[in-house]
Scaffold this motif. Structure first.
Motif, PDB file in Angstrom:
ATOM      1  N   LEU A   2       0.829  -1.199   0.000  1.00  0.00           N
ATOM      2  CA  LEU A   2       0.000   0.000   0.000  1.00  0.00           C
ATOM      3  C   LEU A   2       0.870   1.259   0.000  1.00  0.00           C
ATOM      4  CD1 LEU A   2      -2.761   1.325   0.095  1.00  0.00           C
ATOM      5  CD2 LEU A   2      -2.715   1.112   2.592  1.00  0.00           C
ATOM      6  N   GLU A   3       1.961   1.215   0.810  1.00  0.00           N
ATOM      7  CA  GLU A   3       2.884   2.352   0.833  1.00  0.00           C
ATOM      8  C   GLU A   3       3.445   2.603  -0.562  1.00  0.00           C
ATOM      9  OE1 GLU A   3       5.980   1.883   3.647  1.00  0.00           O
ATOM     10  OE2 GLU A   3       4.701   2.152   5.410  1.00  0.00           O
ATOM     11  N   LEU A   4       3.890   1.546  -1.230  1.00  0.00           N
ATOM     12  CA  LEU A   4       4.490   1.672  -2.553  1.00  0.00           C
ATOM     13  C   LEU A   4       3.499   2.248  -3.560  1.00  0.00           C
ATOM     14  CD1 LEU A   4       6.800   1.158  -4.531  1.00  0.00           C
ATOM     15  CD2 LEU A   4       5.960  -1.190  -4.791  1.00  0.00           C
ATOM     16  N   LEU A   5       2.271   1.748  -3.532  1.00  0.00           N
ATOM     17  CA  LEU A   5       1.255   2.244  -4.460  1.00  0.00           C
ATOM     18  C   LEU A   5       0.940   3.709  -4.204  1.00  0.00           C
ATOM     19  CD1 LEU A   5      -1.215  -0.790  -4.587  1.00  0.00           C
ATOM     20  CD2 LEU A   5       0.425  -0.071  -6.334  1.00  0.00           C
ATOM     21  N   THR A   6       0.941   4.102  -2.923  1.00  0.00           N
ATOM     22  CA  THR A   6       0.683   5.499  -2.583  1.00  0.00           C
ATOM     23  C   THR A   6       1.793   6.401  -3.098  1.00  0.00           C
ATOM     24  OG1 THR A   6      -0.502   4.827  -0.588  1.00  0.00           O
ATOM     25  CG2 THR A   6       0.216   7.116  -0.712  1.00  0.00           C
ATOM     26  N   VAL A   7       3.037   5.972  -2.903  1.00  0.00           N
ATOM     27  CA  VAL A   7       4.179   6.752  -3.394  1.00  0.00           C
ATOM     28  C   VAL A   7       4.110   6.915  -4.902  1.00  0.00           C
ATOM     29  CG1 VAL A   7       6.686   6.750  -3.707  1.00  0.00           C
ATOM     30  CG2 VAL A   7       5.714   6.158  -1.492  1.00  0.00           C
ATOM     31  N   SER A   9       1.466   6.662  -6.857  1.00  0.00           N
ATOM     32  CA  SER A   9       0.301   7.471  -7.243  1.00  0.00           C
ATOM     33  C   SER A   9       0.567   8.954  -7.052  1.00  0.00           C
ATOM     34  CB  SER A   9      -0.920   7.047  -6.424  1.00  0.00           C
ATOM     35  OG  SER A   9      -1.258   5.701  -6.675  1.00  0.00           O
ATOM     36  N   LEU A  10       1.106   9.318  -5.882  1.00  0.00           N
ATOM     37  CA  LEU A  10       1.390  10.726  -5.616  1.00  0.00           C
ATOM     38  C   LEU A  10       2.460  11.263  -6.555  1.00  0.00           C
ATOM     39  CD1 LEU A  10       1.293  10.809  -1.706  1.00  0.00           C
ATOM     40  CD2 LEU A  10      -0.317  11.892  -3.277  1.00  0.00           C
ATOM     41  N   THR A  11       3.455  10.451  -6.854  1.00  0.00           N
ATOM     42  CA  THR A  11       4.515  10.884  -7.763  1.00  0.00           C
ATOM     43  C   THR A  11       3.963  11.152  -9.147  1.00  0.00           C
ATOM     44  OG1 THR A  11       6.195   9.626  -6.549  1.00  0.00           O
ATOM     45  CG2 THR A  11       6.713  10.242  -8.816  1.00  0.00           C
ATOM     46  N   VAL A  12       3.104  10.262  -9.635  1.00  0.00           N
ATOM     47  CA  VAL A  12       2.504  10.435 -10.954  1.00  0.00           C
ATOM     48  C   VAL A  12       1.658  11.701 -10.994  1.00  0.00           C
ATOM     49  CG1 VAL A  12       0.816   9.498 -12.581  1.00  0.00           C
ATOM     50  CG2 VAL A  12       2.535   7.994 -11.554  1.00  0.00           C
ATOM     51  N   VAL A  13       0.820  11.878  -9.965  1.00  0.00           N
ATOM     52  CA  VAL A  13      -0.069  13.038  -9.945  1.00  0.00           C
ATOM     53  C   VAL A  13       0.720  14.336  -9.956  1.00  0.00           C
ATOM     54  CG1 VAL A  13      -1.722  14.315  -8.541  1.00  0.00           C
ATOM     55  CG2 VAL A  13      -2.002  11.855  -8.847  1.00  0.00           C
ATOM     56  N   THR A 140       9.013   1.364   8.999  1.00  0.00           N
ATOM     57  CA  THR A 140       9.461   1.283   7.611  1.00  0.00           C
ATOM     58  C   THR A 140      10.985   1.336   7.569  1.00  0.00           C
ATOM     59  OG1 THR A 140       7.473   2.464   6.868  1.00  0.00           O
ATOM     60  CG2 THR A 140       9.308   2.311   5.324  1.00  0.00           C
ATOM     61  N   PRO A 141      11.653   0.294   7.048  1.00  0.00           N
ATOM     62  CA  PRO A 141      13.123   0.284   7.000  1.00  0.00           C
ATOM     63  C   PRO A 141      13.683   1.471   6.222  1.00  0.00           C
ATOM     64  CG  PRO A 141      12.221  -1.882   6.492  1.00  0.00           C
ATOM     65  CD  PRO A 141      11.062  -0.923   6.480  1.00  0.00           C
ATOM     66  N   LEU A 142      14.871   1.913   6.644  1.00  0.00           N
ATOM     67  CA  LEU A 142      15.503   3.053   5.987  1.00  0.00           C
ATOM     68  C   LEU A 142      15.719   2.801   4.505  1.00  0.00           C
ATOM     69  CD1 LEU A 142      16.891   5.809   6.033  1.00  0.00           C
ATOM     70  CD2 LEU A 142      19.006   4.646   6.726  1.00  0.00           C
ATOM     71  N   TRP A 143      16.173   1.573   4.167  1.00  0.00           N
ATOM     72  CA  TRP A 143      16.429   1.285   2.757  1.00  0.00           C
ATOM     73  C   TRP A 143      15.142   1.305   1.944  1.00  0.00           C
ATOM     74  CZ3 TRP A 143      20.898   1.985   0.767  1.00  0.00           C
ATOM     75  CH2 TRP A 143      22.057   1.791   1.534  1.00  0.00           C
ATOM     76  N   THR A 144      14.036   0.949   2.564  1.00  0.00           N
ATOM     77  CA  THR A 144      12.749   1.031   1.871  1.00  0.00           C
ATOM     78  C   THR A 144      12.388   2.484   1.604  1.00  0.00           C
ATOM     79  OG1 THR A 144      11.951  -1.011   2.905  1.00  0.00           O
ATOM     80  CG2 THR A 144      10.285   0.484   2.012  1.00  0.00           C
ATOM     81  N   GLN A 145      12.624   3.342   2.604  1.00  0.00           N
ATOM     82  CA  GLN A 145      12.353   4.765   2.430  1.00  0.00           C
ATOM     83  C   GLN A 145      13.241   5.365   1.343  1.00  0.00           C
ATOM     84  OE1 GLN A 145      12.070   7.022   6.131  1.00  0.00           O
ATOM     85  NE2 GLN A 145      11.749   5.131   7.269  1.00  0.00           N
ATOM     86  N   ILE A 146      14.517   4.948   1.327  1.00  0.00           N
ATOM     87  CA  ILE A 146      15.415   5.419   0.271  1.00  0.00           C
ATOM     88  C   ILE A 146      14.900   4.959  -1.093  1.00  0.00           C
ATOM     89  CG2 ILE A 146      17.742   5.197  -0.688  1.00  0.00           C
ATOM     90  CD1 ILE A 146      18.779   5.027   2.192  1.00  0.00           C
ATOM     91  N   GLY A 147      14.399   3.726  -1.129  1.00  0.00           N
ATOM     92  CA  GLY A 147      13.824   3.216  -2.367  1.00  0.00           C
ATOM     93  C   GLY A 147      12.648   4.050  -2.839  1.00  0.00           C
ATOM     94  N   TYR A 148      11.810   4.496  -1.885  1.00  0.00           N
ATOM     95  CA  TYR A 148      10.698   5.375  -2.243  1.00  0.00           C
ATOM     96  C   TYR A 148      11.222   6.672  -2.855  1.00  0.00           C
ATOM     97  CZ  TYR A 148       7.651   2.362   0.586  1.00  0.00           C
ATOM     98  OH  TYR A 148       6.949   1.295   1.092  1.00  0.00           O
ATOM     99  N   GLY A 149      12.309   7.191  -2.273  1.00  0.00           N
ATOM    100  CA  GLY A 149      12.900   8.407  -2.811  1.00  0.00           C
ATOM    101  C   GLY A 149      13.409   8.219  -4.228  1.00  0.00           C
ATOM    102  N   VAL A 150      14.027   7.068  -4.479  1.00  0.00           N
ATOM    103  CA  VAL A 150      14.507   6.761  -5.824  1.00  0.00           C
ATOM    104  C   VAL A 150      13.339   6.663  -6.796  1.00  0.00           C
ATOM    105  CG1 VAL A 150      15.638   5.000  -7.245  1.00  0.00           C
ATOM    106  CG2 VAL A 150      16.592   5.614  -5.012  1.00  0.00           C
ATOM    107  N   ILE A 151      12.248   6.057  -6.355  1.00  0.00           N
ATOM    108  CA  ILE A 151      11.056   5.949  -7.196  1.00  0.00           C
ATOM    109  C   ILE A 151      10.516   7.340  -7.531  1.00  0.00           C
ATOM    110  CG2 ILE A 151       8.625   5.253  -7.210  1.00  0.00           C
ATOM    111  CD1 ILE A 151       9.485   2.767  -5.628  1.00  0.00           C
ATOM    112  N   MET A 152      10.467   8.210  -6.528  1.00  0.00           N
ATOM    113  CA  MET A 152       9.977   9.568  -6.752  1.00  0.00           C
ATOM    114  C   MET A 152      10.841  10.304  -7.768  1.00  0.00           C
ATOM    115  SD  MET A 152       9.080  10.598  -2.812  1.00  0.00           S
ATOM    116  CE  MET A 152       8.874  12.338  -3.183  1.00  0.00           C
ATOM    117  N   ALA A 153      12.167  10.315  -7.532  1.00  0.00           N
ATOM    118  CA  ALA A 153      13.076  11.021  -8.428  1.00  0.00           C
ATOM    119  C   ALA A 153      13.076  10.381  -9.819  1.00  0.00           C
ATOM    120  CB  ALA A 153      14.482  11.042  -7.846  1.00  0.00           C
ATOM    121  N   GLY A 154      13.103   9.034  -9.857  1.00  0.00           N
ATOM    122  CA  GLY A 154      13.122   8.342 -11.132  1.00  0.00           C
ATOM    123  C   GLY A 154      11.838   8.539 -11.915  1.00  0.00           C
TER     124      GLY A 154
END
Length: 207
Positions: A2-7, A9-13, A140-154
């Motif tokens: 759910l966290e991943l899908l939210t990230v 979705s918000l990034t796309v919007v 939420t693990p730090l590496w998971t959060q970093i991954g979210y950041g990479v998804i946002m920037a990417g």
């Protein structure tokens, strides 16, 4: 999940709604060509990485202070999303990208334009913080959060690569500009609804 899908979705919007980043990518693409557009997109992605770093550093401090503070800032983030959505809807007919006056833009200059356009925008910082406050928790693990950041920037980078490719096709530009009003209003409504949904569930959630 759910966290991943939210990230995502918000990034796309946020990525597809025209704003300062969109304007500078479009302008540089039209004036300097595809390389200038791609380097501008890269600069924006690098700047978003700076905002993500701020957000990640802030989460640890917020969590270490108090649950009440965490939820209070979460509400502030939700309020910002609502504000951003309403503002996008209300100003949907304004701020069309301006035509450039120069004939060429060096790759380095285009990179600087993209980076400083995004990194100096306080709304970008607030958006990055809002996303992490809404979708992550102390578990939420730090590496998971970093991954979210990479998804946002990417994700933002890939969107602006697409904008560059499309905007350098002359026949497409007028059609794209005609969709601007519809796009801003649609995604303004979506951001507002996301913010309201987050605010409605915050009181029953714990970080």
């Amino acid at each position: 999940m759910l966290e991943l899908l939210t990230v995502i979705s918000l990034t796309v919007v946020v990525a597809v709604v025209p704003g300062p980043d969109f304007a500078v990518v479009l302008r540089n693409s039209l004036v300097g060509g595809r390389m200038a557009g791609l380097m501008t997109a890269l600069g924006i992605a690098l700047a978003l990485g700076v905002h993500v770093t701020y957000a990640l550093a802030g989460i640890g401090l917020i969590v270490s202070q108090s649950i009440l503070l965490f939820n209070a800032l979460k509400l502030i983030g939700a309020a910002y999303l609502v504000f951003l959505g309403v503002t996008m809807y209300g100003t949907a007919s304004r701020d069309l990208p301006a035509e450039g006056t120069t004939s060429t833009i060096s790759p380095l200059k285009a990179l600087r334009w993209g980076f400083f356009t995004n990194v100096t925008n306080p709304k970008a910082t607030m958006f990055a913080m809002s996303v992490f406050l809404q979708v992550t928790s102390p578990q939420t693990p730090l590496w998971t959060q970093i991954g979210y950041g990479v998804i946002m920037a990417g994700g933002v980078f890939l969107w602006f690569v697409l904008v560059t490719m499309v905007s350098t096709l002359a026949p497409v530009r007028q059609a794209f500009m005609r969709m601007k009003l519809w796009m801003e209003r649609t995604f303004g409504v979506l951001l507002t609804l996301i913010g309201i949904g987050i605010a409605a569930t915050t009181s029953s959630s714990r970080p």
